[in-house]
Structures are given as C-alpha cells and as structure tokens.
Motif scaffolding. Structure first.
Motif, short mmCIF file in Angstrom:
data_model
loop_
_atom_site.label_atom_id
_atom_site.label_comp_id
_atom_site.label_asym_id
_atom_site.label_seq_id
_atom_site.Cartn_x
_atom_site.Cartn_y
_atom_site.Cartn_z
N GLY A 128 0.84 -1.20 0.00
CA GLY A 128 0.00 0.00 0.00
C GLY A 128 0.86 1.24 0.00
O GLY A 128 2.03 1.21 -0.41
N SER A 249 -3.32 -6.17 -4.56
CA SER A 249 -3.69 -5.86 -3.19
C SER A 249 -5.14 -5.38 -3.12
O SER A 249 -5.90 -5.79 -2.24
N VAL A 250 -5.52 -4.53 -4.06
CA VAL A 250 -6.90 -4.04 -4.12
C VAL A 250 -7.86 -5.21 -4.33
O VAL A 250 -8.90 -5.31 -3.68
N ALA A 252 -7.40 -8.35 -3.56
CA ALA A 252 -7.46 -9.19 -2.36
C ALA A 252 -8.42 -8.61 -1.33
O ALA A 252 -9.20 -9.34 -0.70
N LYS A 253 -8.38 -7.29 -1.15
CA LYS A 253 -9.28 -6.64 -0.19
C LYS A 253 -10.73 -6.71 -0.67
O LYS A 253 -11.65 -6.93 0.12
N LEU A 254 -10.91 -6.53 -1.99
CA LEU A 254 -12.26 -6.61 -2.55
C LEU A 254 -12.85 -8.01 -2.37
O LEU A 254 -14.01 -8.17 -2.02
N GLN A 256 -12.18 -10.14 -0.08
CA GLN A 256 -12.48 -10.38 1.32
C GLN A 256 -13.70 -9.61 1.79
O GLN A 256 -14.54 -10.15 2.51
N GLN A 257 -13.81 -8.35 1.37
CA GLN A 257 -14.87 -7.48 1.88
C GLN A 257 -16.14 -7.52 1.04
O GLN A 257 -17.24 -7.37 1.57
N TYR A 262 -16.31 -8.93 -6.43
CA TYR A 262 -15.13 -9.62 -6.98
C TYR A 262 -15.57 -10.62 -8.03
O TYR A 262 -14.94 -10.75 -9.10
#
Length: 330
Positions: A128, A249-250, A252-254, A256-257, A262
C-alpha cells in the motif's frame, strides 16, 4: 533443463530416502510406471506421457529446446520393455529406445499426485501507500550486470514494479536498459518513443490532464506485460507525479470485503477501444473484451488485473440484471 534454487533443492531431498545411496522403488503397472519415493510417497506416470517427454537428443533438441519426437507416432498402448532406478534418475527402455528421467525433474513434474511444495510459485508481496518509504530499487550499473538484472526482475515479480536509479538521462540509455529484459514490443505508438503533452497522438497521455489508476492496452488482446518509463527532464512547471497502485492488493481486499463484486469483475467481459487516431481503430478479440480480474486456469490464483476506465467501450451485458451489479457502490 531444470534449475533449482537452494531452498527448493533442500525440499526435494525430503521426499528421497535419508541415505543418498538409496534409490526410489520402481514398479510397472498396466498403463503406468510407479515410483516409490519412500514408504509413504508414491508417484504414477502414464507410459505414453513418459515416452512423450523423453529429453534425449533424438527426442528433444539440446540447443533449440524444441520437440523432435512426433507425438502421434507413439502407440497409445505403449509399454516399457523395462524400467529401473539408476543414480541419475529413472531409466526406461522402450522398443528400440532408452530414456532417462532425472529424479528432481520427475518430482517437480509429478501429477499423480502433485507435490505442492515442489511447485515453484513466485512470492507476491501486496503493498500500500507505505511502500514509498522504501520502494524496491536497483542501480543502473547493477542492472547492466547479470547480478543486478536478477535482482531487478525479482523485484518486478515480487512487487509488480521496481525503480532503477542512476540511469543516464538519454533515450539511448533508456532503450538499452529496456533491452536488458527482452525485446521491445511494438505498438501503435512505435517500438520505443518519447512523448510530451503535445497531442501528437490521440491519447489522453499526450495532454496535461491527470490520469487515474489504470493498466495500459486493455484494447489489445494481449496487453503489454512490462512497461518502462523514464522522466528525462522536468525543469519547469508542476505536476507530473506518477501514481502507482497494487491491483493485486486491491483485488485481495475486494475479495475479502465484497466477494459478490469480486465475482462480477471476474466474470463480466469489459470491451475497450483505442480510437484517437483518424486512421486507426483498436479493440481486443473477441470484441466483448475480457474481465477485469483474470485467473490462472490451473491454480485459480489471480493472474491479471485489466482496468482502464478511459478506454472502456459501451457495456452491453447479456444479462440485464448484471447492470445493477456493475454500477453498485461499496
């Protein structure tokens, strides 16, 4: 040819017997050759697969690394005359031909079963904003030597980018630096070029307008994999900052959240185009484009992030319900 890193080679030894003098146990079955690495680990290889993958000079050219054996000349029901373990690997005698398969190669290529610890997967580091404190970097003089080149490529593989410091401020030095990785791929902008905000080409990059986070060439069937930018001069004016975003990274966060979002970005093809030049028009094949998130067919891991909102064409989904999913805000 199989090259093993020290750590990888160490892992290989764990499958072999503890004494170097011990060899795996080899047995023949109706359609397969079985290799017992130890009392608990067994690999099985189809006869036809082994014959098809012989790497002797008459079956596999030692210089070009291309196949010489005609796969379709192999009898589907081929069986070894014999198979035995030798110090260098598995020796298989076919009708009029002998093949030798190194142990390390067989363990790496084992498919029944696969050995996860044997698969050489690159280590991706997701990052990040804090990466600006210590970004991956190598010096130009290092890159122009083999040791530095390896470090440069390793950083690119691990982080997705790498700065090169100390590059002479000339186009010639920039071009030679690019060639250290491989051949330069030609696009509609040329093979290697410099540009400024003069609208010499019909693209927003040739203006003073700010560009949001994006990947280039989404209008290509096969976008450029690596790009190199060199700021030769910035003595007047302001601006010109480069925005870097870790798409993995973006994603991976998408995932998960917002797993539903996704999923949409992994399924919905997004059309794109380049139409700024009066004499040319570019779009991928097929014309419907590709999903923003693409995954490896074998592992299922994310392999490609493909996003450029500026070059996105008219969305025309086959399912009207997906329009709401596409425009939902999180």
């Amino acid at each position: 040819m199989l090259t093993l890193r020290p750590l990888f080679r160490h892992r290989l030894t764990r499958l072999l017997h503890s004494h170097s003098s011990d060899l795996p146990i080899v047995s023949l079955h109706e359609h397969k050759v079985a290799i017992g690495w130890n009392t608990q680990t067994l690999s099985k290889f189809h006869n036809i697969w082994l014959r098809d993958h012989c790497r002797c000079p008459s079956c596999f050219h030692p210089i070009t690394k291309q196949r010489l054996l005609n796969t379709f000349s192999i009898p589907p029901d081929i069986k070894p005359v014999s198979a035995r373990p030798v110090q260098d690997g598995l020796e298989v005698v076919w009708d009029g031909h002998t093949s030798l398969y190194p142990w390390s190669w067989l363990q790496t290529m084992s498919y029944d079963p696969k050995f996860p610890q044997m698969q050489q997967k690159s280590e991706k580091t997701l990052w990040g904003a804090k990466i600006h404190q210590r970004p991956p970097m190598v010096h130009y003089d290092q890159v122009m030597s083999d040791g530095g080149l390896y470090k440069w490529l390793t950083n690119i593989d691990q982080f997705g980018f790498c700065f090169v410091s100390g590059v002479p401020a000339t186009t010639e030095a920039t071009e030679e630096l690019s060639k250290r990785i491989g051949f330069i791929r030609e696009t509609q902008y040329g093979k290697f070029w410099d540009f400024t905000s003069d609208l010499a080409k019909g693209d927003t990059a040739y203006t003073t307008l700010a560009l949001g986070a994006h990947t280039d060439n989404t209008y290509f069937t096969d976008p450029c994999g690596l790009q190199l930018f060199h700021l030769l001069s910035h003595t007047e004016g302001s601006g010109g900052a480069t925005l870097l975003v870790d798409g993995f990274s973006v994603a991976a966060k998408l995932k998960q959240q917002h797993p539903d979002a996704y999923d949409v970005l992994s399924r919905l093809p997004v059309p794109a185009h380049a139409a700024g030049e009066a004499s040319s028009f570019y779009r991928p094949s097929p014309g419907c484009g590709y999903p923003v998130l693409q995954h490896d067919a074998n592992s299922g891991d994310l392999s490609t992030v493909r996003w450029n909102n500026d070059d996105r064409s008219v969305m025309s989904p086959s399912d009207p319900a997906i329009v709401d999913q596409w425009y939902v805000r999180h």
